[in-house]
Scaffold this motif. Structure first.
Motif, mmCIF file in Angstrom:
data_model
loop_
_atom_site.group_PDB
_atom_site.id
_atom_site.type_symbol
_atom_site.label_atom_id
_atom_site.label_comp_id
_atom_site.label_asym_id
_atom_site.label_seq_id
_atom_site.Cartn_x
_atom_site.Cartn_y
_atom_site.Cartn_z
ATOM 1 N N UNK A 2 -13.782 25.512 5.650
ATOM 2 C CA UNK A 2 -13.188 24.656 5.774
ATOM 3 C C UNK A 2 -12.496 23.775 4.646
ATOM 4 N N UNK A 3 -14.031 22.966 4.841
ATOM 5 C CA UNK A 3 -14.036 21.822 3.095
ATOM 6 C C UNK A 3 -13.489 22.589 2.510
ATOM 7 N N UNK A 4 -13.610 23.460 1.475
ATOM 8 C CA UNK A 4 -13.023 24.205 0.941
ATOM 9 C C UNK A 4 -11.805 24.212 0.857
ATOM 10 N N UNK A 5 -10.955 24.657 1.527
ATOM 11 C CA UNK A 5 -9.501 24.778 2.052
ATOM 12 C C UNK A 5 -8.792 23.341 2.121
ATOM 13 N N UNK A 6 -9.774 22.714 2.627
ATOM 14 C CA UNK A 6 -8.995 21.215 2.976
ATOM 15 C C UNK A 6 -8.006 20.902 1.491
ATOM 16 N N UNK A 7 -6.669 20.446 2.159
ATOM 17 C CA UNK A 7 -4.988 20.065 1.314
ATOM 18 C C UNK A 7 -6.070 18.783 0.586
ATOM 19 N N UNK A 8 -5.396 18.672 -0.901
ATOM 20 C CA UNK A 8 -6.439 17.979 -2.329
ATOM 21 C C UNK A 8 -5.126 17.136 -2.524
ATOM 22 N N UNK A 9 -4.409 15.895 -3.005
ATOM 23 C CA UNK A 9 -4.033 15.370 -3.411
ATOM 24 C C UNK A 9 -4.458 14.127 -4.466
ATOM 25 N N UNK A 10 -3.449 13.680 -5.128
ATOM 26 C CA UNK A 10 -3.841 12.614 -5.843
ATOM 27 C C UNK A 10 -2.887 11.541 -5.963
ATOM 28 N N UNK A 11 -3.027 10.215 -6.124
ATOM 29 C CA UNK A 11 -1.884 9.084 -6.056
ATOM 30 C C UNK A 11 -1.747 8.627 -7.755
ATOM 31 N N UNK A 12 -0.096 8.849 -8.324
ATOM 32 C CA UNK A 12 -0.187 8.252 -9.508
ATOM 33 C C UNK A 12 0.959 6.785 -9.595
ATOM 34 N N UNK A 13 1.160 6.032 -10.535
ATOM 35 C CA UNK A 13 1.808 5.363 -9.933
ATOM 36 C C UNK A 13 1.539 4.174 -11.332
ATOM 37 N N UNK A 14 3.057 3.680 -10.643
ATOM 38 C CA UNK A 14 3.619 3.116 -12.243
ATOM 39 C C UNK A 14 4.053 1.966 -11.849
ATOM 40 N N UNK A 37 0.600 -1.072 0.000
ATOM 41 C CA UNK A 37 -0.162 0.094 0.105
ATOM 42 C C UNK A 37 0.880 1.089 -0.375
ATOM 43 N N UNK A 38 0.303 2.604 -0.741
ATOM 44 C CA UNK A 38 1.263 3.909 -0.928
ATOM 45 C C UNK A 38 -0.022 4.383 -0.490
ATOM 46 N N UNK A 39 0.557 5.603 0.667
ATOM 47 C CA UNK A 39 -0.815 6.250 1.686
ATOM 48 C C UNK A 39 -0.322 7.882 1.508
ATOM 49 N N UNK A 40 -0.797 8.232 0.943
ATOM 50 C CA UNK A 40 -0.921 10.425 1.043
ATOM 51 C C UNK A 40 -1.447 11.252 2.042
ATOM 52 N N UNK A 41 -0.840 10.962 2.701
ATOM 53 C CA UNK A 41 -1.711 12.460 4.427
ATOM 54 C C UNK A 41 -1.911 13.291 2.922
ATOM 55 N N UNK A 42 -3.060 13.849 3.501
ATOM 56 C CA UNK A 42 -3.724 15.420 2.550
ATOM 57 C C UNK A 42 -3.381 16.447 3.438
ATOM 58 N N UNK A 43 -3.453 15.935 4.964
ATOM 59 C CA UNK A 43 -3.309 16.812 5.835
ATOM 60 C C UNK A 43 -4.109 15.970 7.735
ATOM 61 N N UNK A 44 -3.006 16.412 8.608
ATOM 62 C CA UNK A 44 -3.252 15.926 9.920
ATOM 63 C C UNK A 44 -3.676 17.200 11.227
ATOM 64 N N UNK A 45 -3.753 16.289 12.581
ATOM 65 C CA UNK A 45 -3.500 16.987 13.452
ATOM 66 C C UNK A 45 -1.952 18.074 13.887
ATOM 67 N N UNK A 46 -2.794 19.250 13.570
ATOM 68 C CA UNK A 46 -1.271 19.580 14.169
ATOM 69 C C UNK A 46 -0.663 19.234 15.656
ATOM 70 N N UNK A 47 -1.361 18.698 16.710
ATOM 71 C CA UNK A 47 -0.699 17.898 17.263
ATOM 72 C C UNK A 47 -0.637 16.531 17.646
ATOM 73 N N UNK A 48 -1.111 15.925 16.582
ATOM 74 C CA UNK A 48 -1.882 14.471 16.735
ATOM 75 C C UNK A 48 -1.851 13.719 15.238
ATOM 76 N N UNK A 49 -0.645 13.595 14.223
ATOM 77 C CA UNK A 49 -0.461 12.996 12.849
ATOM 78 C C UNK A 49 -1.195 11.785 13.019
ATOM 79 N N UNK A 50 -1.782 11.350 14.109
ATOM 80 C CA UNK A 50 -1.883 9.862 14.201
ATOM 81 C C UNK A 50 -3.866 10.014 13.352
#
Length: 134
Positions: free
Chosen positions: A110-122, A59-72
């Motif tokens: 908050x929702x409109x400004x959430x980070x957004x990412x995509x995963x590109x795998x080959x 698996x590959x995980x792409x974290x877009x955001x996490x809590x500042x004081x709790x990365x879990x």
């Protein structure tokens, strides 16, 4: 042939049902949106670890955001694939840059400004030889 499945899992909603469906269907590649962990997960689990262990896939995980004081406590995308596939490259494409948050909110700015990412795998498929091959 490859069998691929993609689903928005809504922060881990219906994990058991999704896992069972994926096991029955025996997908080669599975991609989930809204993978989460900690306080952001519906059952407070680490969705990525639960799927990876239950499906016995890489698996590959792409974290877009996490809590500042709790990365879990995170939110992002994940792709799982059978070990019979050779991963050649993996890239995270940022549509909106990574950021941390202090307090999770639903909707609005908050929702409109959430980070957004995509995963590109080959992948490179491992060769399979049939007994009838010359």
């Amino acid at each position: 042939k490859l069998k691929i499945f993609q689903l928005n899992i809504q922060n881990g909603r219906m994990l058991r049902e999704i896992i069972e469906y994926c096991r029955i269907q025996d997908f080669d590649i599975v991609h989930f949106q809204e993978v989460s962990g900690g306080e952001l997960s519906k059952d407070k689990s680490d969705n990525f670890s639960v799927f990876k262990d239950a499906l016995s896939m890489e698996g590959i995980l792409a974290v877009g955001t996490h809590k500042a004081k709790d990365p879990s406590s995170y939110y992002g995308n994940a792709t799982f694939y059978k070990s019979s596939l050779d991963l050649v490259s993996d890239d995270v494409i940022w549509l909106k840059p990574f950021s941390r948050f202090d307090r999770w909110e639903v909707g609005g700015d908050f929702s409109r400004n959430l980070p957004r990412n995509a995963i590109a795998l080959q992948f490179k498929l491992k060769e399979k030889y049939s007994p009838l091959s010359p």
